[in-house]
Each structure stands twice: as structure tokens, then as C-alpha cells.
Scaffold this active site. Structure first.
Site, PDB file in Angstrom:
ATOM      1  CE  LYS A 196      66.886   6.803  16.522  1.00 42.89           C
ATOM      2  NZ  LYS A 196      65.365   7.259  15.846  1.00 42.89           N
ATOM      3  CB  SER A 244      64.626  10.597  15.810  1.00 40.64           C
ATOM      4  OG  SER A 244      64.827   9.478  16.787  1.00 40.64           O
TER       5      SER A 244
END
Length: 614
Positions: free
Chosen positions: A208, A413
Site C-alpha cells: 500500500k 482499492s
């Protein structure tokens, strides 16, 4: 005394009259501008008959970008295009579905005898959108009608579409700019240190990397490895498609750099001849030579002093787009999530979650709507906003209305978060998806304020009651933020595991913020099928057991007031000084990087933009 009084008062009177004069002048100019805009709108609404009525070419003279939106005709589109062409800072947008539907209708239109691609003002699109248009171009060519591409130069996006043509023409001083894909992120750690701004980042997921720009001055190894993998795959997809269109191998189309330099040296740096010898184009000719070829193919038009043609922007005026089975009551709703998901008011690039949830609820409660297609083209956004949309979709699915997720250029996401309730998820091989991870970020400026001599102090009933950007972040709040982020990540993984019928440990292996392109996502079980919007429509009809149906596109209607405000904004942008416009664009882009969120918690992929070809 009187003379002194006149000396004092007369300048004041003159200044006051001058002020009134300029006030009235500005007001009158504004009213005049308003009248001009209204008259132009009315003229363009009523003027719906282009001059072209003979047989000839359809000219695909795209201007600006291609975006996801409904095929519904907007009466003011032509006026918008003409006005925006006068401004370098208001870039027009084109409906992907408009373009595809016009191409499909034109291939069966006896008045259209071929297609000419004039793409010099086309700025780009994501790869799945280009592939969808390419599919329509392939259908047009297979109908027996020729396609010609004409260009001064070709960018990678322009050349992708041009590769579907029977013949590609290039000017003698032109070039085909094939160079590959790259990511290029800005990193702010040193800047933030110099400004004495503290960035408090909370995240879960090895890959991430959205918060890395605030923590580092360069890309981490994990992020570099991940980005290298999917950018190479996207580039290979590009080469495979274009090479097939040009009857070449990917290696012939784009060999290694040493071979490219050797061939480029052989033509003494002549970019047009290099493109010709490399079989990227078919002929290198002047404009007059190309015009003569087009006139021979489509006939001469006395009025335009060129070949018989009609612009793709004018085509729908003579031949309105027809939708099959429009009289049937059964509907498939099409709802768009195109942009960063947020709780904020909508503006370019941002999608308001409440608006999308309202559209989904309307579709759920409409007895004529038998199925729903959610078209997702989003890098994610706020966790709270994404959950609002997901929950509304789950309610719709529980009401026995099937949901098909059609992924566009990206559904990453939070974009994947909202996709989890779908009965079937369909992605393009080049869709960027996954990025299952959460991060939170809070900036504080107490060190900056201390440096300039400003100090914040006060009383609070608890350590976290006086939380402020001007104060050091309490350790207790940091702990709470990290726990909240971890909870959000666990919820994300659980939602994916439940929707994909997998265990949490199986999802953990492909989560951690990892980005996948569509072909990999299929192998990992994150999507069900590879395909485009047509496949999504077919699946929705199949799930709802529909043989006759129409598509119900959920979009905002354009009214005169909103159109007028848009045009006024465009006019003002065209007359503002360049530095002011650039500053405004920079501020808007910076703000949209992290839309406001009540918990400062995001499911957002910030490395998805390279999928947009330019």
C-alpha cells in the site's frame, strides 16, 4: 476657505464618479457577455441540421479525453465543444459509449462509405476504453468499409486507434511516438521536513504505497517491484494488440533499444522514414497528397473544398442513436462511479457517495429495473464513502436484483470495495484492480508554528479532546488511528473473502495493497470474467432472464441554468491570466489528492493513472 474645500472635495467627487463608471461598465459587460452566451446556446439548440447529407466519410475528429458516461444526447454538446476549443485550459470530454454507438450505427448506414481518423487533438484515454473503441473500429472495418488514419504525429493513444485502420498516413515531418509506460510520483518528505510539517501515517499492507510520498524521498523496493510488474504487463498488452493490427510481432513493432537506435541512425534521425521502414505507417505523404486520396475515395465537396465527410460530433444530428427494444418496459440500470469516491460535493474527478447511493436505491425500488450494471472507473477514496455505496448495492442484491460490475480503466482499492456485492465482476485484461489495503494520514504543523513564534495551548477534558492540526498528535489518538485502519483493513479482507467465496488467508496472500491487472485478477479469483461493457450487458440480461430490454442510463440531466454557468466559467477561464489558471489547477489537484474524510481513513490507489494513455 471655499477654495480649500473645493481642493479637498473635488478629487473625492471625481473618484466617486470614476468608481461608479467602472462599476456600471463591468456590470454592463457582464450582462452583455450573458446575453451572448444565452443567444449562442439558443442558436445551437435550434440549429440541428449539419450541411453534410451526401454519401461520404465519417470523420472521427476526437478532441480532448474519453471518459465513461451515458450515451444520452446532450443538446448543448456541440456548443460546449465549440466554446471549449477556444480555451487551452478547458479540455473537452467525450462519451466512450457515444463513440462506440455511433461507430456501430455508421457501419450499417448507407450514407457512410468509410471512416477517417483525425486524432491530432485527441489527448488520451485509459487502455480498456481504447480497446472498447478498437472493438467497434474492428467491426466497422469488417463491414467492408475502409478506415484511414491521417496524422501530423501520433501519440501512443492516437496510434493505438490508428492501428485499426486499413491505411495509416503520416506527414513527412511527423513521428509515431512509441516509448512505453512509466510511473512518476512526487515525494515530499524532505519538503515536509524543511517546512516542519509532521505527517502521521497509519497503514496496513506491504504494497500500500499511497502514503509513501509523505514518508520517503523515493520509491520503496516493494512498490518498485509491484509497479514494474503491472506496467510491463500493460505495455505488453498494448504491443500485442497493435502488433496484431499491423500484422507484426511485438518484437518487430518495438524491438530493444539498441535495435531502435541502429534503425534510427540508418534513416539519419528522420522520424517519419523510421516509422515507414518499421511498418508503423503505410505511407508518408504531404497534406495535399493525402487530401487527394481522400477526395478520390469519398468525392469532392464544393462547400468544404475537401472530401465529402461528416464529423462524429455532427453525426447524431442527422442519424440519432437508436437503442434496441426501447419500447419494452424491462430495464437494466447503468450507474457510473467515475472518479475518486468521497463524501464531498462533486467536482471533476470526485464522485459523491450519497448521489451514487441514491441512484442505486432508485434502481432498486423501480419495478421496471430488473438488473443493475455498476460501471466502475475509480482508484477508490474514502473508506466511509465507499462503504455507503457498497451497503446500498448489497441491499439491492438482497432484493433479488442481480448486479454486474463492469470495470473500466481502474477499479482499485475503494473501487474494488464497492465491487464486492456484484453477482458477477467483469474486467478488461488491462483493468487495474486489487490494491486491497487501507491507510490513514494526519498532518500537523506544531513545529512550523513554533519556528515562526506561534504557540497553541488550552485545556481539554481528555487527551484527545483538543486534537488539532496546530498541536502534536496525542499518542492515544495515534493508537486509535492505527487500530481503526487495521479494523478497516480486516473488514475489507473479510468482505472480499465472503464475496469471492475464499478464506481470509487466501485473500491475505493477494491483498496487502497489491495491484493487479485484469488478466492477473482473473487468475487470483478477484474477478469472474474478462470482457468489456457489452459482456456486462449480456450477463445482466442473462441473470435477470431478459430477452427484451432497454438500458436505463442514470445520469444528470443538463438544464439551461447549469449549462449557462458552465459556459460562463469556460469564458472566464479563457480570459484569465495563465499563471492564475495554472495555480488553480495545481491547488485543485493537490486538494483532490486526499478528499476530506471524517476519520482520515482511505482506500485509495494513487499509482493507477499510468493506465491512461496519452
Amino acid at each position: 476657505m471655499i477654495t480649500l474645500w473645493k481642493i479637498i472635495v473635488n478629487p473625492l467627487i471625481f473618484s466617486w464618479r470614476l468608481l461608479i463608471f467602472f462599476r456600471e461598465l463591468i456590470a454592463n459587460l457582464f450582462i452583455l457577455l450573458l446575453i451572448v452566451v444565452i443567444v449562442n446556446i439558443c442558436l445551437h439548440i435550434t440549429n440541428t441540421t449539419p450541411s453534410f447529407m451526401k454519401k461520404g466519410a465519417l470523420v472521427m475528429d476526437l478532441k480532448g479525453f474519453i471518459v465513461d458516461q451515458s450515451i444520452e444526447k446532450k443538446k448543448l454538446r456541440l456548443f460546449n465543444r465549440n466554446l471549449h476549443n477556444g480555451s487551452n485550459y478547458t479540455i473537452p470530454e467525450n462519451s466512450l459509449f457515444d463513440i462506440v454507438n455511433i461507430l456501430r450505427q455508421a457501419k450499417n448506414n448507407n450514407h457512410i462509405t468509410g471512416l477517417v481518423l483525425l486524432l491530432k487533438n485527441f489527448y488520451g484515454a485509459d487502455q480498456p476504453s481504447l480497446q472498447y473503441i478498437g472493438k467497434a473500429l474492428h467491426e466497422f472495418r469488417n463491414s467492408g468499409k475502409p478506415i484511414y488514419a491521417v496524422g501530423d504525429n501520433y501519440s501512443q493513444a492516437q496510434y493505438f486507434l490508428a492501428s485499426y485502420a486499413n491505411k495509416i498516413y503520416l506527414l513527412p515531418q511527423g513521428e509515431v511516438d512509441l516509448h512505453g509506460f512509466a510511473t512518476n510520483n512526487l515525494y515530499y518528505k524532505s519538503l515536509l521536513d524543511k517546512l516542519r510539517i509532521n505527517s502521521h501515517v497509519f497503514r496496513v499492507g506491504t504494497y500500500k504505497s499511497a502514503a509513501e510520498p509523505f514518508l520517503r524521498d523515493n520509491m520503496s523496493k516493494a512498490a518498485r517491484d509491484a509497479d514494474s510488474r503491472w506496467t510491463k504487463q500493460l505495455w505488453q498488452n498494448y504491443l500485442n494488440i497493435v502488433a496484431t493490427n499491423r500484422n507484426l510481432t511485438p518484437q518487430q513493432l518495438f524491438p530493444n533499444l539498441s535495435t531502435i537506435l541502429k534503425k534510427f541512425s540508418a534513416v539519419k534521425g528522420d522520424t517519419a522514414q523510421y516509422a515507414l521502414k518499421n511498418k508503423w505507417v503505410d505511407e508518408v505523404l504531404s497534406r495535399s497528397q493525402i487530401d487527394n486520396i481522400m477526395i478520390k475515395a469519398f468525392g469532392f465537396n464544393d462547400q468544404n473544398k475537401s472530401f465529402n465527410s461528416i464529423s462524429i460530433y455532427d453525426y447524431h444530428k442527422i442519424y440519432p442513436i437508436q437503442q434496441k427494444n426501447t419500447l419494452h418496459s424491462a430495464q437494466i440500470a447503468v450507474i457510473f462511479v467515475d472518479g475518486t469516491i468521497t463524501n464531498e460535493q462533486e467536482r471533476p474527478g470526485l464522485v459523491n457517495c450519497d448521489k451514487i447511493a441514491f441512484q442505486i436505491r432508485n434502481a432498486c425500488l423501480d419495478p421496471n429495473v430488473k438488473a443493475l450494471i455498476l460501471r466502475v472507473n475509480s482508484p477508490g477514496g474514502s473508506v466511509n464513502a465507499s462503504e455507503i455505496i457498497r451497503a446500498e448495492l448489497e441491499t439491492t442484491r438482497n432484493a433479488n436484483k442481480p448486479i454486474v460490475i463492469s470495470m473500466g480503466g481502474m477499479a482499485a482499492s475503494g473501487g474494488y470495495w464497492i465491487s464486492t456485492p456484484g453477482n458477477i465482476i467483469i474486467a478488461s485484461p488491462s483493468t487495474i484492480t486489487g490494491s486491497i489495503g487501507i491507510f490513514g494520514i494526519v498532518h500537523t504543523i506544531e513545529n512550523l508554528l513554533d519556528y515562526v513564534g506561534i504557540h497553541a495551548d488550552g485545556v481539554a477534558t481528555s487527551p484527545i479532546a483538543g486534537t488539532s492540526i496546530t498541536k502534536k498528535l496525542p499518542a492515544e489518538l495515534s493508537t486509535m488511528m492505527q487500530l481503526n485502519v487495521e479494523n478497516g483493513y480486516n473488514n475489507f479482507v473479510s468482505l472480499v473473502a465472503q464475496s469471492r467465496n475464499k478464506t481470509i488467508s487466501e485473500i491475505e496472500k493477494i491483498a496487502q495493497g497489491h495491484i493487479w491487472i485484469g488478466s492477473d485478477a482473473l487468475k487470483k479469483g478477484l474477478v469472474d470474467k474478462l470482457g468489456d461493457f457489452d459482456d456486462a450487458v449480456s450477463q445482466a440480461a442473462k441473470l435477470a432472464n431478459l430477452k427484451q430490454y432497454k438500458l436505463n442510463w442514470y445520469i444528470d440531466d443538463v438544464n439551461l441554468i447549469s449549462a449557462l454557468l458552465t459556459q460562463l466559467n469556460a469564458v472566464f477561464l479563457s480570459i484569465l491570466p495563465v499563471p492564475i489558471i495554472k495555480m488553480e489547477n495545481f491547488i485543485n489537484n493537490t486538494i483532490s489528492l486526499f478528499p476530506l474524510d471524517q476519520q482520515n481513513c482511505y482506500a485509495l490507489c494513487m499509482t493507477c493513472e499510468p493506465n491512461k494513455l496519452d
